[in-house]
Design a protein around this motif. Sequence first.
Motif, PDB file in Angstrom:
ATOM      1  N   ALA A 237       0.961  -1.215  -0.074  1.00 42.75           N
ATOM      2  CA  ALA A 237      -0.189   0.050  -0.053  1.00 42.75           C
ATOM      3  C   ALA A 237       1.026   1.337   0.198  1.00 42.75           C
ATOM      4  CB  ALA A 237      -0.856  -0.094   1.183  1.00 42.75           C
ATOM      5  N   PRO A 238       0.334   2.366  -0.639  1.00 46.69           N
ATOM      6  CA  PRO A 238       1.021   3.678  -0.748  1.00 46.69           C
ATOM      7  C   PRO A 238       1.360   4.243   0.776  1.00 46.69           C
ATOM      8  CG  PRO A 238      -0.824   3.964  -1.679  1.00 46.69           C
ATOM      9  CD  PRO A 238      -0.780   2.411  -1.366  1.00 46.69           C
ATOM     10  N   GLU A 239       2.407   4.871   0.818  1.00 46.38           N
ATOM     11  CA  GLU A 239       2.563   5.611   2.069  1.00 46.38           C
ATOM     12  C   GLU A 239       1.705   6.575   2.579  1.00 46.38           C
ATOM     13  OE1 GLU A 239       6.186   7.924   4.515  1.00 46.38           O
ATOM     14  OE2 GLU A 239       6.383   7.010   2.597  1.00 46.38           O
ATOM     15  N   VAL A 240       1.147   6.870   3.668  1.00 45.45           N
ATOM     16  CA  VAL A 240       0.040   7.704   3.930  1.00 45.45           C
ATOM     17  C   VAL A 240       0.492   8.600   5.520  1.00 45.45           C
ATOM     18  CG1 VAL A 240      -1.911   6.773   2.685  1.00 45.45           C
ATOM     19  CG2 VAL A 240      -1.405   6.105   5.157  1.00 45.45           C
ATOM     20  N   ILE A 241       0.421   9.549   5.670  1.00 47.61           N
ATOM     21  CA  ILE A 241       0.703  10.415   6.838  1.00 47.61           C
ATOM     22  C   ILE A 241      -0.069   9.790   7.749  1.00 47.61           C
ATOM     23  CG2 ILE A 241      -1.049  12.024   6.432  1.00 47.61           C
ATOM     24  CD1 ILE A 241       1.285  14.067   7.090  1.00 47.61           C
TER      25      ILE A 241
ATOM     26  N   SER B  70      -1.376  14.740   3.043  1.00 44.46           N
ATOM     27  CA  SER B  70      -2.147  15.605   3.703  1.00 44.46           C
ATOM     28  C   SER B  70      -3.300  14.407   4.104  1.00 44.46           C
ATOM     29  CB  SER B  70      -2.772  16.323   2.312  1.00 44.46           C
ATOM     30  OG  SER B  70      -1.943  17.426   1.993  1.00 44.46           O
ATOM     31  N   VAL B  71      -4.242  15.184   5.058  1.00 45.25           N
ATOM     32  CA  VAL B  71      -5.395  14.502   5.561  1.00 45.25           C
ATOM     33  C   VAL B  71      -6.644  15.444   4.875  1.00 45.25           C
ATOM     34  CG1 VAL B  71      -6.512  13.645   7.606  1.00 45.25           C
ATOM     35  CG2 VAL B  71      -4.473  13.734   7.562  1.00 45.25           C
TER      36      VAL B  71
END
Length: 330
Positions: free
Chosen positions: A85-89, A129-130
């Motif tokens: 899965a792509p990295e998320v903040i 971002s969120v």
Amino acid sequence: MKTILFPTALILSLVGCDTFIDNLSEGIDEIELETPSGGTHTDSTDTDSTDSTDSTDTDSTDTDSTDTDSTDTDSTDSTDGGQSAPEVIDAVEAHVVDGAFIQLTATTWVENRADLSRGYTESHRDAGSVYLTSDDGAPMQLDFHRMEAIQGENVLDEMRATPERTSGWSASRVVYRDGAFVQISPDVWIEENPRSSHIFTEIGRDPWSVYLYSEARSLRIQLDLWTGEIWLDEVGGGEYVLYTIDDTVLNGWSVREVETPTTRFTQIDLGRWQATDDSGMTTAFVEYARDRAAVFLVGAETDLRVQLDLSADIVRWDGETLREDMTVIR
């Protein structure tokens, strides 16, 4: 005084219990469930994790002597042939000049300022971002690369670095020796301790404190994060220090969300929890007891009992006598 008590034994009909348990992962260790009065928590048993995806190298074949442009493909760890899965903040709060955005549960946020508390639902996030939507439908982007809070196409605020200590803007959980005040929605807090549970309405904030009011008991509470004190102001009774803040660790009094490899438990109201499994199926639970070490739940429509054991970081399931490793979210 408005006191909500849950009996230690609830007689409820068995509905959907088997379906809920069938969604748990295989290979979960069996235990004997401890009762709230037992006082002893069973140690967790580590299960060796075995990597089941073999890494296969593909040989490179040279074609004739003609140079062919080579396209490098990044090597990505995968499971069952799929890409990771792509990295998320992983941000859970964002601070602005005169307020803060705080994550309350997996999908809910609150914006705290001196003159308002506004609820948001998180739609998604990426590496920088969120993305939120307010309760009245307005979009909000918390951009942690540019350090901006963006409403629609307009920059609403410049964001600041997270302070080293909890402030009045960012407080959503305040713990004292044998209890805690916990924010469960933009303007609603609960206090829980061994004696009782109480509902409070948030009436204001500043950089140092959160101010609560109980209409049922005609009293005000000041959660003073600057001095580390909880003040009680009774109508006609004066103001005095009620507790000293001990907000150093999450415990049974303050926890409101945990997750296992298969299920996330979230407190959605006073005495009410919701469990969501990997398939998205939800099951309602009633909280019937808690102490400093654990929270004890029973199915709202079943006799399934669950213990969220913070001392051993384990969720214990009754009936099927199963357990899973647990991570405390908040």
